[in-house]
Every structure is written in C-alpha cells, then in structure tokens.
Motif scaffolding. Structure first.
Motif, PDB file in Angstrom:
ATOM      1  N   LEU A  48       3.255   4.954  32.085  1.00 55.97           N
ATOM      2  CA  LEU A  48       2.669   5.237  30.776  1.00 55.97           C
ATOM      3  C   LEU A  48       2.767   6.739  30.563  1.00 55.97           C
ATOM      4  N   ASN A  49       3.467   7.145  29.515  1.00 50.10           N
ATOM      5  CA  ASN A  49       3.700   8.563  29.236  1.00 50.10           C
ATOM      6  C   ASN A  49       2.745   9.049  28.146  1.00 50.10           C
ATOM      7  N   MET A  50       1.848   9.966  28.529  1.00 52.67           N
ATOM      8  CA  MET A  50       0.863  10.495  27.586  1.00 52.67           C
ATOM      9  C   MET A  50       1.269  11.894  27.131  1.00 52.67           C
ATOM     10  N   PRO A  51       1.395  12.112  25.816  1.00 52.68           N
ATOM     11  CA  PRO A  51       1.750  13.451  25.317  1.00 52.68           C
ATOM     12  C   PRO A  51       0.763  14.510  25.803  1.00 52.68           C
ATOM     13  N   LYS A  52       1.284  15.663  26.135  1.00 53.91           N
ATOM     14  CA  LYS A  52       0.436  16.745  26.642  1.00 53.91           C
ATOM     15  C   LYS A  52      -0.285  17.454  25.500  1.00 53.91           C
ATOM     16  N   GLY A  53      -1.503  17.875  25.770  1.00 53.27           N
ATOM     17  CA  GLY A  53      -2.244  18.727  24.843  1.00 53.27           C
ATOM     18  C   GLY A  53      -2.720  18.047  23.580  1.00 53.27           C
ATOM     19  N   LEU A  54      -2.842  16.716  23.580  1.00 56.83           N
ATOM     20  CA  LEU A  54      -3.307  16.007  22.391  1.00 56.83           C
ATOM     21  C   LEU A  54      -4.472  15.093  22.752  1.00 56.83           C
ATOM     22  N   PRO A  55      -5.374  14.804  21.800  1.00 58.30           N
ATOM     23  CA  PRO A  55      -6.499  13.900  22.086  1.00 58.30           C
ATOM     24  C   PRO A  55      -5.994  12.558  22.601  1.00 58.30           C
ATOM     25  N   LYS A  56      -6.641  12.026  23.625  1.00 57.08           N
ATOM     26  CA  LYS A  56      -6.158  10.811  24.269  1.00 57.08           C
ATOM     27  C   LYS A  56      -6.740   9.532  23.675  1.00 57.08           C
ATOM     28  N   ASP A  57      -7.550   9.643  22.635  1.00 59.02           N
ATOM     29  CA  ASP A  57      -8.175   8.435  22.076  1.00 59.02           C
ATOM     30  C   ASP A  57      -7.707   8.129  20.660  1.00 59.02           C
ATOM     31  N   SER A  58      -6.725   8.862  20.158  1.00 59.26           N
ATOM     32  CA  SER A  58      -6.265   8.612  18.783  1.00 59.26           C
ATOM     33  C   SER A  58      -4.743   8.581  18.682  1.00 59.26           C
ATOM     34  N   LEU A  59      -4.083   8.264  19.795  1.00 63.11           N
ATOM     35  CA  LEU A  59      -2.635   8.266  19.824  1.00 63.11           C
ATOM     36  C   LEU A  59      -2.057   6.896  19.461  1.00 63.11           C
ATOM     37  N   THR A  60      -0.822   6.929  18.994  1.00 63.33           N
ATOM     38  CA  THR A  60      -0.039   5.706  18.832  1.00 63.33           C
ATOM     39  C   THR A  60       0.669   5.421  20.151  1.00 63.33           C
ATOM     40  N   LEU A  61       0.715   4.150  20.555  1.00 66.02           N
ATOM     41  CA  LEU A  61       1.438   3.750  21.760  1.00 66.02           C
ATOM     42  C   LEU A  61       2.629   2.884  21.364  1.00 66.02           C
ATOM     43  N   LEU A  62       3.793   3.190  21.928  1.00 64.34           N
ATOM     44  CA  LEU A  62       4.992   2.393  21.713  1.00 64.34           C
ATOM     45  C   LEU A  62       5.437   1.806  23.054  1.00 64.34           C
ATOM     46  N   ILE A  63       5.453   0.480  23.145  1.00 63.36           N
ATOM     47  CA  ILE A  63       5.828  -0.232  24.371  1.00 63.36           C
ATOM     48  C   ILE A  63       7.312  -0.579  24.311  1.00 63.36           C
ATOM     49  N   PHE A  64       8.048  -0.204  25.347  1.00 63.26           N
ATOM     50  CA  PHE A  64       9.501  -0.393  25.396  1.00 63.26           C
ATOM     51  C   PHE A  64       9.848  -1.702  26.100  1.00 63.26           C
ATOM     52  N   VAL A  65      10.734  -2.481  25.476  1.00 62.32           N
ATOM     53  CA  VAL A  65      11.167  -3.773  26.014  1.00 62.32           C
ATOM     54  C   VAL A  65      12.682  -3.730  26.209  1.00 62.32           C
ATOM     55  N   HIS A  66      13.107  -3.955  27.439  1.00 60.33           N
ATOM     56  CA  HIS A  66      14.503  -3.761  27.825  1.00 60.33           C
ATOM     57  C   HIS A  66      15.465  -4.778  27.220  1.00 60.33           C
ATOM     58  N   GLY A  67      16.736  -4.394  27.263  1.00 56.75           N
ATOM     59  CA  GLY A  67      17.820  -5.315  26.989  1.00 56.75           C
ATOM     60  C   GLY A  67      18.248  -6.018  28.270  1.00 56.75           C
ATOM     61  N   ASP A  68      19.498  -6.437  28.327  1.00 53.58           N
ATOM     62  CA  ASP A  68      20.017  -7.189  29.470  1.00 53.58           C
ATOM     63  C   ASP A  68      20.243  -6.259  30.656  1.00 53.58           C
ATOM     64  N   GLY A  69      20.234  -6.837  31.856  1.00 54.03           N
ATOM     65  CA  GLY A  69      20.587  -6.078  33.053  1.00 54.03           C
ATOM     66  C   GLY A  69      19.405  -5.688  33.907  1.00 54.03           C
ATOM     67  N   ALA A  87       6.855  12.034  22.047  1.00 50.26           N
ATOM     68  CA  ALA A  87       5.689  12.766  22.551  1.00 50.26           C
ATOM     69  C   ALA A  87       5.421  14.043  21.763  1.00 50.26           C
ATOM     70  N   ALA A  88       6.481  14.636  21.211  1.00 52.18           N
ATOM     71  CA  ALA A  88       6.320  15.885  20.451  1.00 52.18           C
ATOM     72  C   ALA A  88       5.374  15.722  19.272  1.00 52.18           C
ATOM     73  N   LYS A  89       5.253  14.505  18.735  1.00 52.69           N
ATOM     74  CA  LYS A  89       4.358  14.243  17.606  1.00 52.69           C
ATOM     75  C   LYS A  89       3.214  13.305  17.978  1.00 52.69           C
ATOM     76  N   GLY A  90       2.939  13.182  19.273  1.00 51.57           N
ATOM     77  CA  GLY A  90       1.759  12.445  19.685  1.00 51.57           C
ATOM     78  C   GLY A  90       1.905  10.960  19.845  1.00 51.57           C
ATOM     79  N   VAL A  91       3.114  10.478  20.150  1.00 45.70           N
ATOM     80  CA  VAL A  91       3.309   9.049  20.398  1.00 45.70           C
ATOM     81  C   VAL A  91       3.435   8.836  21.908  1.00 45.70           C
ATOM     82  N   ALA A  92       2.536   8.046  22.479  1.00 48.30           N
ATOM     83  CA  ALA A  92       2.620   7.676  23.889  1.00 48.30           C
ATOM     84  C   ALA A  92       3.611   6.539  24.061  1.00 48.30           C
ATOM     85  N   THR A  93       4.161   6.396  25.259  1.00 46.61           N
ATOM     86  CA  THR A  93       5.158   5.355  25.517  1.00 46.61           C
ATOM     87  C   THR A  93       4.869   4.667  26.844  1.00 46.61           C
ATOM     88  N   LEU A  94       5.263   3.395  26.918  1.00 47.44           N
ATOM     89  CA  LEU A  94       5.037   2.609  28.123  1.00 47.44           C
ATOM     90  C   LEU A  94       6.250   1.728  28.383  1.00 47.44           C
TER      91      LEU A  94
END
Length: 351
Positions: A48-69, A87-94
């Motif tokens: 889980l990648n959390m953007p640095k220097g931003l509030p941790k309770d108001s972020l958008t999270l984007l979950i990544f789902v793989h293709g084949d392989g 992350a530069a604009k406050g979007v977390a990723t997983l």
C-alpha cells in the motif's frame, strides 16, 4: 596495451551511465507499506503506497488489478511511474503479487475470472476493516485481462466503489484470441487466404477447449493437427491449458451493463493484443445505453496495449532491454496525457 585501455574506457563509460541513471531516477513521493490479506485460504502479499506529506484520512485509494501472467505487485516495475504520478496529487495505491508469485500463496493459473474478482473483493474488505487507514474514495483500475475481472465485482453482491478504470480491456475471450492470431499471422507475412485458414483453425481449437477434455486429449489433438499440417504445435503447459479452459467463455458484456459507478475505459490505437476499435465501440454502446452520465471511453493515438509510446515500446513480449529502456524513460514512456487523465478521473471522476 590498447585492449586494456579499451576495457578501462568501457568500464568507465558503464560506471558513468549507471551513476547518471541513479542520479536521474526520480525519488519516490510515497511510502510503501507491506500488506497481507487472506483470499480463498491463501495469504496474498502486496503493498500500500501512501503519498508523503499529506493527511492520511482524506486520500483517494486506487487498487491495481493485474492483467495476464505471473506478475509481482508492481508488475515488474510497470506500475511505479503511475504510482509516483498519482501520489503527487494525493492518490494512494494498492497492489499485490498474484497467487504463487513473490510472497503470495496459491497458483494464479488455477483461477477463473470470478476467483480473481473475489480477490479484489477481499482486498477491499481488508482496506475497509483496517484500523490503520481511512480513505475518502476507493476505486479500482484493471489492466488488460483485468477488464474481465472488474465487471464481475457485482456478480454475487453489491461492491461499493467510487469509480472504476479499465485499461485496454477486451470484451470476449475468443474474439480476442482471433485478433491475436490475425496480428501474429500478419507479422509473419501471411496473405488473406492463409489468415482465413488460421482463423478457421482457431475456431476448431476453441470448440475443442469448450469440450473440457483432459490434457492428454489435448496433446493427442495437437499431434493429429501436426500430422495433417506438418507444422509443429505451440503447446500450452498443463497448467496453462486448464487456465484457458476455465476462462475461454469470458465475456465482459453483461458485467459492464451492471456497473454502478463512474467508469473510465482507455485504449491505445496501436494495440497488438486487443482489438481496440471493436472493444471501444462495445464499451461506448453499453455505456450510452446503461450509464450515459458517468462513463468515459478514450482512445490514445500511437499508444500500445500498455499505453506506452508505440514508436519506442511496441513489443508483444517485453525483454530485458525493453525493461531497462522503460525504467530510464519513466513517466515519459507513456503517451502524452494518459497519466494525467488517470489521475484526474481518480480524483474527480472526469477528464
């Protein structure tokens, strides 16, 4: 002596290139947190990648789902430039290692698309029940084969999502197989008659797979083909054979109709894997009929299946040279505007 001088010069140049690479390499603007969650009795490992220097309770999270392989959480580095851009604009990723890859248990080749959809539901449950993080919005992004996974999320129960992004998603498994066959035969210089024969053989192969016969029957089928054509078969492994057999009926049409959140579908016009014209047309028609106010379909010029610049990154099977080049280019490997559009949709559900 001249030989030694040449070796020294080569080593010096190599050192300077590596030094320049590591100096130029952009610093991560997010903190990576290892995660583990349970899915169908297998423990999956991810990040889980959390953007640095931003509030941790108001972020958008984007979950990544793989293709084949057999893909790691970062898709062997492909996701990292996207993660930094978000992350530069406050979007977390997983994301997580596919089953049987990295530290994840299980075997991804034993899954059908519904089992992969359940993985996403389990990841959502993990995030929503965690005491460590709170997100204002949660969305998912699926790449290639992920385009069959995401439309299944609401099959058995409603999954609450703020938005969904589908990158280079095919609609029908067998139609995509025909497209791949056509593209391969064209690259081999085959004429129209030879391509038609190849597609007829494809149809026969599909009919055989739909019968769900065992692997030994498949080997016998391929030997019979070779005796008739004289062409050595492109044999699937046992695991791959059963994987294809499980998924050959995959079709995203009905799932796309059931979607209940804003959707952004992206395609590249130089895609060698997916028929972007056919897929984008089907997506548009479904969205206009069932979701006219909240869905966007966009095709990017000179973009590959991975939405990279066609001139520099067009390969069906990326090799080590491709990956080094991709790491060096970073965000600049993607076609203009695509990363901004993904970020804008994640943040505002519009581009």
């Amino acid at each position: 002596m001249p030989m030694k001088k040449n070796v020294k010069r080569f080593l010096l140049c190599l050192f300077l290139l590596l030094l320049a690479f590591f100096i130029w390499l952009p610093a991560d603007n997010y903190t990576a947190h290892p995660i583990r969650f349970l899915s169908n009795q297998d423990t999956l490992s991810g990040v889980l990648n959390m953007p640095k220097g931003l509030p941790k309770d108001s972020l958008t999270l984007l979950i990544f789902v793989h293709g084949d392989g057999a893909l790691t959480a970062n898709a062997h580095g492909y996701y990292e430039s996207i993660w930094r851009h978000l992350a530069a604009k406050g979007v977390a990723t997983l994301a997580w290692d596919k089953k049987g890859v990295g530290a994840s248990q299980g075997n991804w080749l034993s899954q059908d698309m519904e089992a992969r959809a359940q993985e996403v539901r389990d990841a959502l449950k993990y995030v929503r029940t965690s005491q460590k993080w709170r997100f204002s919005k949660i969305g998912v992004i699926g790449f290639s084969q992920g385009g069959w996974v995401l439309p299944l999320l609401n099959t058995h129960s409603k999954v609450q999502l703020s938005f969904m992004i589908i990158v280079s998603g095919a609609v029908n498994w067998r139609q995509q197989s025909n497209y791949l066959t056509t593209q391969r035969l064209k690259r081999e210089g085959k004429n129209a008659h030879e391509i038609a024969k190849g597609l007829a053989q494809n149809k026969a192969d599909h009919q055989f797979l739909l019968q769900k016969k065992n692997y030994e029957a498949y080997l016998a089928y391929e030997r019979k083909k070779q005796a008739t054509t004289g062409i050595p078969p492109r044999l699937m492994t046992r695991e791959r054979y059963y994987f294809v057999q499980k998924n050959i009926r995959a079709d995203a049409t009905e799932g796309l109709k059931r979607l209940q959140c804003p959707v952004f579908a992206l395609f590249g016009d130089k895609d060698l894997n997916v028929n972007f014209q056919e897929s984008s047309s089907i997506y548009r028609n479904i969205f206009m009929k069932y979701h006219p106010q909240q869905c966007v379909v966009k095709t990017y010029t000179n973009a590959t299946h991975s939405l990279l610049k066609h001139r520099h990154f067009q390969k069906i099977r990326p090799d080590a040279t491709f990956m080094w080049k991709f790491w060096l280019w970073g965000e600049h490997a993607f076609v203009s505007g695509v990363l901004d559009d993904i970020r804008a949709f994640a943040l505002h559900q519009k581009i």
